[in-house]
Structures are given as C-alpha cells and as structure tokens.
Scaffold this motif. Structure first.
Motif, mmCIF file in Angstrom:
data_model
loop_
_atom_site.group_PDB
_atom_site.id
_atom_site.type_symbol
_atom_site.label_atom_id
_atom_site.label_comp_id
_atom_site.label_asym_id
_atom_site.label_seq_id
_atom_site.Cartn_x
_atom_site.Cartn_y
_atom_site.Cartn_z
ATOM 1 N N ILE A 62 67.819 31.780 10.048
ATOM 2 C CA ILE A 62 67.179 31.175 11.216
ATOM 3 C C ILE A 62 68.263 30.701 12.168
ATOM 4 O O ILE A 62 69.118 29.896 11.791
ATOM 5 N N PRO A 63 68.247 31.183 13.402
ATOM 6 C CA PRO A 63 69.291 30.772 14.343
ATOM 7 C C PRO A 63 69.066 29.345 14.846
ATOM 8 O O PRO A 63 67.952 28.825 14.805
ATOM 9 N N GLN A 64 70.126 28.748 15.317
ATOM 10 C CA GLN A 64 70.034 27.429 15.944
ATOM 11 C C GLN A 64 69.399 27.594 17.324
ATOM 12 O O GLN A 64 69.576 28.626 17.980
ATOM 13 N N PRO A 65 68.668 26.584 17.794
ATOM 14 C CA PRO A 65 68.110 26.661 19.153
ATOM 15 C C PRO A 65 69.224 26.799 20.188
ATOM 16 O O PRO A 65 70.333 26.286 19.998
ATOM 17 N N ALA A 66 68.924 27.487 21.283
ATOM 18 C CA ALA A 66 69.914 27.691 22.349
ATOM 19 C C ALA A 66 70.317 26.359 22.976
ATOM 20 O O ALA A 66 71.477 26.178 23.364
ATOM 21 N N THR A 67 69.365 25.451 23.080
ATOM 22 C CA THR A 67 69.644 24.114 23.611
ATOM 23 C C THR A 67 69.117 23.074 22.626
ATOM 24 O O THR A 67 68.107 23.308 21.967
ATOM 25 N N PRO A 68 69.772 21.920 22.543
ATOM 26 C CA PRO A 68 69.323 20.892 21.597
ATOM 27 C C PRO A 68 68.160 20.064 22.148
ATOM 28 O O PRO A 68 68.228 18.845 22.224
ATOM 29 N N THR A 69 67.107 20.769 22.531
ATOM 30 C CA THR A 69 65.924 20.105 23.091
ATOM 31 C C THR A 69 64.686 20.615 22.372
ATOM 32 O O THR A 69 64.727 21.614 21.656
ATOM 33 N N LEU A 70 63.580 19.927 22.614
ATOM 34 C CA LEU A 70 62.321 20.372 22.042
ATOM 35 C C LEU A 70 61.957 21.759 22.564
ATOM 36 O O LEU A 70 61.467 22.605 21.815
ATOM 37 N N ALA A 71 62.222 22.002 23.837
ATOM 38 C CA ALA A 71 61.942 23.332 24.409
ATOM 39 C C ALA A 71 62.760 24.407 23.703
ATOM 40 O O ALA A 71 62.262 25.507 23.438
ATOM 41 N N GLY A 72 64.012 24.087 23.370
ATOM 42 C CA GLY A 72 64.861 25.036 22.653
ATOM 43 C C GLY A 72 64.322 25.334 21.269
ATOM 44 O O GLY A 72 64.351 26.475 20.808
ATOM 45 N N VAL A 73 63.792 24.320 20.612
ATOM 46 C CA VAL A 73 63.194 24.505 19.288
ATOM 47 C C VAL A 73 61.918 25.335 19.399
ATOM 48 O O VAL A 73 61.682 26.255 18.614
ATOM 49 N N LEU A 74 61.098 25.034 20.396
ATOM 50 C CA LEU A 74 59.826 25.738 20.562
ATOM 51 C C LEU A 74 60.010 27.206 20.938
ATOM 52 O O LEU A 74 59.128 28.025 20.678
ATOM 53 N N GLU A 75 61.140 27.549 21.546
ATOM 54 C CA GLU A 75 61.412 28.952 21.869
ATOM 55 C C GLU A 75 61.497 29.810 20.608
ATOM 56 O O GLU A 75 61.270 31.016 20.650
ATOM 57 N N LEU A 76 61.813 29.186 19.499
ATOM 58 C CA LEU A 76 61.982 29.914 18.238
ATOM 59 C C LEU A 76 60.720 29.916 17.376
ATOM 60 O O LEU A 76 60.778 30.179 16.179
ATOM 61 N N HIS A 77 59.573 29.655 17.992
ATOM 62 C CA HIS A 77 58.337 29.533 17.215
ATOM 63 C C HIS A 77 58.004 30.779 16.399
ATOM 64 O O HIS A 77 57.510 30.678 15.278
ATOM 65 N N THR B 292 62.177 39.714 7.832
ATOM 66 C CA THR B 292 61.607 38.537 8.489
ATOM 67 C C THR B 292 62.275 38.311 9.839
ATOM 68 O O THR B 292 61.600 38.114 10.856
ATOM 69 N N ILE B 293 63.588 38.343 9.861
ATOM 70 C CA ILE B 293 64.303 38.113 11.121
ATOM 71 C C ILE B 293 64.119 39.290 12.066
ATOM 72 O O ILE B 293 63.967 39.107 13.283
ATOM 73 N N TRP B 294 64.071 40.505 11.542
ATOM 74 C CA TRP B 294 63.834 41.662 12.409
ATOM 75 C C TRP B 294 62.479 41.530 13.091
ATOM 76 O O TRP B 294 62.355 41.742 14.289
ATOM 77 N N LEU B 295 61.467 41.134 12.330
ATOM 78 C CA LEU B 295 60.136 40.940 12.915
ATOM 79 C C LEU B 295 60.149 39.795 13.924
ATOM 80 O O LEU B 295 59.614 39.928 15.027
ATOM 81 N N ALA B 296 60.754 38.677 13.552
ATOM 82 C CA ALA B 296 60.755 37.509 14.440
ATOM 83 C C ALA B 296 61.451 37.800 15.762
ATOM 84 O O ALA B 296 61.037 37.303 16.807
ATOM 85 N N ASN B 297 62.472 38.628 15.727
ATOM 86 C CA ASN B 297 63.190 38.978 16.963
ATOM 87 C C ASN B 297 62.531 40.109 17.737
ATOM 88 O O ASN B 297 62.889 40.362 18.888
#
Length: 193
Positions: free
Chosen positions: A25-40, A92-97
């Motif tokens: 699981i990659p780290q969010p691009a930004t350390p914000t809630l929006a950055g976390v939500l981008e990885l839903h 899993t990561i291939w599908l998620a991306n």
C-alpha cells in the motif's frame, strides 16, 4: 500427517502474505485527509484480500480444532492454494491501480475463484481423511449455501464484461462478506446441534 506442523506452516505463510500485502500500500501523496481518500480503491482492495486471507485462516483454525491428521492429497491441495494466495498482493495492487482494467479485474477475480475452489476441495479432503471422526462428520460443510459466494463472483464477471468494469471488484467484496457470514451461520448451526 499430523496437523500441528502443517497448521504452523500455513499460519506463517498467511502472516507473511498479509505483511507483504500491507507493505504494497503506497503512502498518500499528501499528508492530508484528501491524500488518504485518494487511495480508497487501494484500501478496499486491501480489505478484500485481507478478508480472504483472514477467513481462510479462521476457517482452518476452526476446522483443525476437530482434526488430528490429514492425508497427502489435502497437503498438496493446500500447497497449491498457498501458491495462489501468495499472488494476492501482486494482483491486489494491480487491480487497485487499474480499477477499470478488464485484465486486472479478471486476474483478481480468478485468484478469488481458484482460492475458493481449492479451499472447498481441501476441506472436503480433510473430511475424507477423517471418516471416523464423529465430531467432524457432524459438521454440515456440504451445504448448498456455500456456493453463494461463487455465484456472486460469476455475476461480477458478467458485469465486468458487459456493463460495469469494476463489477468483479465489487462482487469480490460482496462475496467475501457472504463467505464469512455463511461460515458463521454454519458454525452456529453446528454448535446448536
């Protein structure tokens, strides 16, 4: 074969796969809630894969409480299943991306289907290798309701190939939840007997 060493080996493999899965699981691009939500989509794909692995572990834990020995066929089926579940982090990561990619959806769904089939075959083989175990034989594993997750997965394939590309992804989530609920229902019914 006694089950103690087998259980230890299988538990270790599942723990390693879960560790690899979470490390993908990659780290969010930004350390914000929006950055976390981008990885839903990654989080949901991780949840699906984690639940698959956890459900297999939990079901095995309950099954092997009743069993002392398994045969070589059972060990080989579990070995093949271990091979396929070890591919879960990659797919899993291939599908998620690539959530809208039919090949990514297909491979993720196929891993789930193959795992479900192999788990069913392995469980039946455990039952066959313990024909005189009364406690095990009283368990109701051959219930037709166990096929419901597979039916949901087939619906996911139909959706993906016709009208809704993430159909397999969504149906895998529904299917694993059904698989868990069916396992609980069967265990409660058996505990009531």
């Amino acid at each position: 074969m006694e089950t103690n060493r087998f259980e230890t080996f299988f538990d270790a493999i599942i723990a390693i796969i879960i560790t690899v899965l979470v490390l993908k699981i990659p780290q969010p691009a930004t350390p914000t809630l929006a950055g976390v939500l981008e990885l839903h989509t990654i989080y949901i794909a991780y949840l699906i894969s984690f639940l698959i692995l956890y459900n297999i572990w939990y079901a095995n834990h309950n099954l092997f409480q009743l069993v002392d020995n398994i045969n070589n066929t059972c060990v080989w089926i579990y070995g093949i299943m271990t091979f396929f579940i070890s591919l879960l982090p990659y797919f899993t990561i291939w599908l998620a991306n690539n959530l809208y990619s039919i090949p990514a959806e297909t491979m993720f769904g196929l891993i789930f289907i193959i795992t479900h089939i192999l788990y069913t075959l392995a469980t039946r083989e455990v039952y066959k290798s313990n024909p005189y175990n009364k406690e095990l034989q009283e368990q109701n594993y051959d219930s037709r309701i166990n096929n419901l997750p597979m039916i949901v997965l087939i619906i996911g394939f139909i959706l993906t190939y016709t009208v809704y590309r993430p159909g397999i992804y969504i149906c895998c989530l529904i299917s694993i939840i059904l698989w868990i609920l069916i396992g609980r229902i069967v265990r409660r019914a058996n505990d009531g007997n």
